[in-house]
Design an enzyme around this catalytic site. Structure first.
Site, PDB file in Angstrom:
ATOM      1  N   ASP A  90      42.055 -13.373  32.838  1.00 34.72           N
ATOM      2  CA  ASP A  90      43.435 -13.750  32.546  1.00 34.72           C
ATOM      3  C   ASP A  90      43.622 -15.223  32.880  1.00 34.72           C
ATOM      4  O   ASP A  90      42.756 -15.832  33.511  1.00 34.72           O
ATOM      5  CB  ASP A  90      44.453 -12.847  33.257  1.00 34.72           C
ATOM      6  CG  ASP A  90      44.243 -12.748  34.758  1.00 34.72           C
ATOM      7  OD1 ASP A  90      43.301 -13.387  35.268  1.00 34.72           O
ATOM      8  OD2 ASP A  90      45.008 -12.036  35.417  1.00 34.72           O
TER       9      ASP A  90
ATOM     10  N   TYR B 270      44.706 -18.869  34.483  1.00 38.01           N
ATOM     11  CA  TYR B 270      44.868 -19.346  35.860  1.00 38.01           C
ATOM     12  C   TYR B 270      46.308 -19.093  36.300  1.00 38.01           C
ATOM     13  O   TYR B 270      47.242 -19.362  35.545  1.00 38.01           O
ATOM     14  CB  TYR B 270      44.552 -20.838  35.946  1.00 38.01           C
ATOM     15  CG  TYR B 270      43.120 -21.197  35.617  1.00 38.01           C
ATOM     16  CD1 TYR B 270      42.061 -20.700  36.379  1.00 38.01           C
ATOM     17  CD2 TYR B 270      42.823 -22.048  34.562  1.00 38.01           C
ATOM     18  CE1 TYR B 270      40.749 -21.052  36.086  1.00 38.01           C
ATOM     19  CE2 TYR B 270      41.504 -22.404  34.262  1.00 38.01           C
ATOM     20  CZ  TYR B 270      40.475 -21.899  35.027  1.00 38.01           C
ATOM     21  OH  TYR B 270      39.176 -22.232  34.742  1.00 38.01           O
TER      22      TYR B 270
ATOM     23  N   PHE C 208      39.302 -20.475  30.744  1.00 38.86           N
ATOM     24  CA  PHE C 208      38.571 -21.351  31.671  1.00 38.86           C
ATOM     25  C   PHE C 208      38.988 -22.818  31.597  1.00 38.86           C
ATOM     26  O   PHE C 208      38.593 -23.621  32.435  1.00 38.86           O
ATOM     27  CB  PHE C 208      37.047 -21.242  31.471  1.00 38.86           C
ATOM     28  CG  PHE C 208      36.498 -19.878  31.730  1.00 38.86           C
ATOM     29  CD1 PHE C 208      36.398 -19.386  33.033  1.00 38.86           C
ATOM     30  CD2 PHE C 208      36.102 -19.061  30.687  1.00 38.86           C
ATOM     31  CE1 PHE C 208      35.901 -18.120  33.284  1.00 38.86           C
ATOM     32  CE2 PHE C 208      35.605 -17.786  30.931  1.00 38.86           C
ATOM     33  CZ  PHE C 208      35.499 -17.314  32.230  1.00 38.86           C
TER      34      PHE C 208
ATOM     35  N   HIS D 166      30.355 -13.020  36.199  1.00 38.32           N
ATOM     36  CA  HIS D 166      31.462 -13.963  36.044  1.00 38.32           C
ATOM     37  C   HIS D 166      31.141 -15.247  36.811  1.00 38.32           C
ATOM     38  O   HIS D 166      30.502 -15.211  37.861  1.00 38.32           O
ATOM     39  CB  HIS D 166      32.752 -13.337  36.600  1.00 38.32           C
ATOM     40  CG  HIS D 166      33.990 -14.063  36.209  1.00 38.32           C
ATOM     41  ND1 HIS D 166      34.458 -15.169  36.902  1.00 38.32           N
ATOM     42  CD2 HIS D 166      34.865 -13.863  35.190  1.00 38.32           C
ATOM     43  CE1 HIS D 166      35.552 -15.601  36.322  1.00 38.32           C
ATOM     44  NE2 HIS D 166      35.834 -14.840  35.283  1.00 38.32           N
TER      45      HIS D 166
END
Length: 219
Positions: free
Chosen positions: A64, A66, A77, A183
């Site tokens: 999701d 930031y 990202f 991740h």
């Protein structure tokens, strides 16, 4: 659908559906209760705006947005050009440097998106300070549809990092390429993200199917 209007037409249709009306209601309710939502609603669909359907080559699936103020910009990202790099993005850049000897300091990933890299979070909004807060309000249905449409083209490279991203794996048929890793967050990067070499592997795949490779320099 005309190619140039593919995502606009898709959005028009989805906005009319009950699941999307539920998403909108939740967003309105959270906003009216004083919760701050990120990114700005004008950026919810930035991944679709910058990466055209017909030119998509790679899909990087995030979790999701930031959840800290003024950080999320609608691309998974990614942050603004002069923004401090969040830990996950910093680790992505470390892997790119180790993999391809490319050094990045600009955290705005728009250059990737415009080359055909879809930077798609599984949820497109989040409440400030509350990660995962919008992960089950219906966005997963929306992003499932996006992934399903893209993968139907075939020869798409999917980079699935972490468990949230890997939940999309069953949507992807064998005509595509799947690169899986942990991740890139500090909690898991050392458990399979570092050393994955996804960036060079993706370019090798693109060469093998006679497509232009990606310039992973962010500019």
């Amino acid at each position: 659908m005309e190619e140039e209007n593919f995502w606009n037409n898709f959005l028009e249709q989805e906005f009319k559906k009950n699941y999307f009306k539920s998403i909108k209601k939740r967003l309105v309710d959270d906003n009216n209760s004083g919760k701050k939502i990120h990114p700005n609603p004008s950026q919810f669909f930035k991944s679709l705006e910058l990466c055209k359907f017909e030119t998509t080559k790679i899909v990087i699936v995030g979790q999701d947005p930031y959840h800290s103020p003024n950080t999320a910009n609608g691309l998974a990202f990614s942050v603004g050009r002069n923004h401090k790099l969040p830990p996950s993005l910093r680790n992505i850049f470390i892997e790119i440097e180790n993999d391809l000897a490319i050094s990045n300091t600009n955290g705005d990933l728009s250059h990737w998106a415009k080359q055909g890299v879809m930077l798609l979070n599984t949820s497109l909004s989040v409440v400030e300070g509350n990660p995962g807060s919008h992960s089950k309000i219906g966005w997963e249905l929306f992003t499932d549809k996006v992934v399903s449409l893209i993968q139907a083209k075939g020869n798409i490279i999917f980079m699935l990092w972490g468990n949230h991203a890997k939940q999309k794996k069953d949507l992807i048929c064998e005509k595509n390429f799947i690169l899986e890793a942990a991740h890139p967050s500090p909690l898991s990067a050392s458990s399979g993200f570092f050393g994955c070499k996804h960036f060079s592997k993706a370019n090798e795949i693109l060469k093998s199917i006679n497509q232009t490779t990606i310039d992973w320099q962010t500019g």
